[in-house]
Scaffold this active site. Structure first.
Site, short mmCIF file in Angstrom:
data_model
loop_
_atom_site.label_atom_id
_atom_site.label_comp_id
_atom_site.label_asym_id
_atom_site.label_seq_id
_atom_site.Cartn_x
_atom_site.Cartn_y
_atom_site.Cartn_z
N GLY A 1 0.83 -1.19 0.00
CA GLY A 1 0.00 0.00 0.00
C GLY A 1 0.87 1.25 0.00
O GLY A 1 2.03 1.21 0.40
N CYS A 2 0.32 2.37 -0.43
CA CYS A 2 1.12 3.59 -0.54
C CYS A 2 1.54 4.12 0.83
O CYS A 2 2.73 4.32 1.09
CB CYS A 2 0.38 4.65 -1.35
SG CYS A 2 -1.28 5.05 -0.74
#
Length: 318
Positions: free
Chosen positions: A114-115
């Site tokens: 995930g970012c």
């Protein structure tokens, strides 16, 4: 020539992956007709033709697609949240360790990070591994992101001519402390509990700045900003994508736009005395999404790790 199928290519990550791969001479994209985009048999056939299939899907659809991929016998990079904590999937952050890089190279299934998680993990994992940060440390993480991280619906909201006045200022979310990136942060870093996490979206398209404060009185030994900086430099030594470098400060400030349009990541350390600040700067659509997926793809197929990636002048291709 590597054959690639993108399942769910109409979202932000899928479209960016497509535009990147279309320009590569070593990749052939496998297309599926619009009428068959949700047909399991047709999807399985396209997967079977591919060397690697990318999933750019909601979590539930990615879980269903994984079953099709197993039947098709293809390798997979999943950009959803669905498999990031699964022991059967390699976590797609090669810079964790040499062992992690080898896992990705050999893996039939890779889960893209995930970012927000990428920023937190890039700072926390090395320090926990080196014994400089206790697994039960009471972490607090702030992450500022561009609105593209919210996908097509949020992009439309922010780019609408009549967007609400509140959208012009930073907006904090994840207030329930149930953000979907917390499980992977805890699992990958080996933490005893989840950090207090404050994600903030602001009125700019892409970019990310993750900040983590550390109180030196809670760290083992006599840690300083300099000793922590040197530890991070040692961990990422030789990386072409994650660089530990001086703060890119302008007028005494750090900007979340520093790495926009790039696929590399910059880590820096500030503070002194009682409090150390760790910073991770990158593009939420680059190292935080499609750039990370392409890096893993390159490793899996044996292409140069940075092939097709956009890196800064202080990075080098390998």
């Amino acid at each position: 020539m590597y054959k690639v199928f993108i399942h769910g290519g109409s979202g932000t990550t899928g479209l960016r992956l497509r535009s990147r791969l279309e320009g590569r001479e070593d990749v052939t994209l496998i297309e599926i007709e619009e009428a068959f985009r949700k047909d399991p048999s047709a999807i399985r056939e396209k997967m079977a033709e591919s060397d690697v299939s990318f999933f750019c899907l909601p979590d539930a659809a990615a879980i269903e697609a994984a079953e099709l991929a197993e039947a098709a016998g293809c390798r997979v990079i999943d950009c959803s949240t669905a498999h990031r904590t699964s022991p059967d999937w390699a976590y797609g952050f090669p810079e964790l360790s040499g062992e992690q890089r080898e896992k990705i190279i050999a893996a039939p299934r890779v889960a893209g990070p995930g970012c927000h998680a990428s920023g937190v993990i890039s700072l926390v994992y090395p320090l926990v591994r080196l014994g400089l940060l206790p697994p039960d440390y009471p972490l607090c993480c702030t992450s500022v992101t561009g609105y593209s991280g919210g996908g097509k619906s949020m992009i439309a909201e922010y780019e609408a001519d009549d967007k609400p006045e509140l959208y012009f200022a930073p907006r904090q979310y994840g207030l329930s402390q149930q953000h979907k990136h917390l499980p992977e942060i805890r699992a990958v870093c080996g933490l005893a509990g989840s950090p207090a996490f404050m994600p903030i979206v602001d009125d700019f398209y892409a970019g990310m700045h993750v900040t983590i404060p550390l109180h030196t009185r809670l760290l083992p030994g006599k840690q300083t900003a300099e000793s922590v900086l040197e530890a991070l430099k040692a961990h990422y030594a030789g990386s072409a994508i994650v660089k530990v470098a001086p703060e890119p400060v302008q007028d005494g400030m750090l900007s979340a736009l520093t790495m926009t349009g790039r696929d590399d990541m910059r880590i820096c350390v500030s503070g002194s005395g009682d409090v150390i600040l760790l910073h991770s700067l990158f593009d939420n659509l680059g190292k935080g999404a499609s750039g990370a997926a392409l890096q893993c793809f390159n490793l899996m197929v044996g292409a140069g790790e940075t092939t097709g990636l956009v890196l800064g002048k202080d990075s080098e291709s390998v």
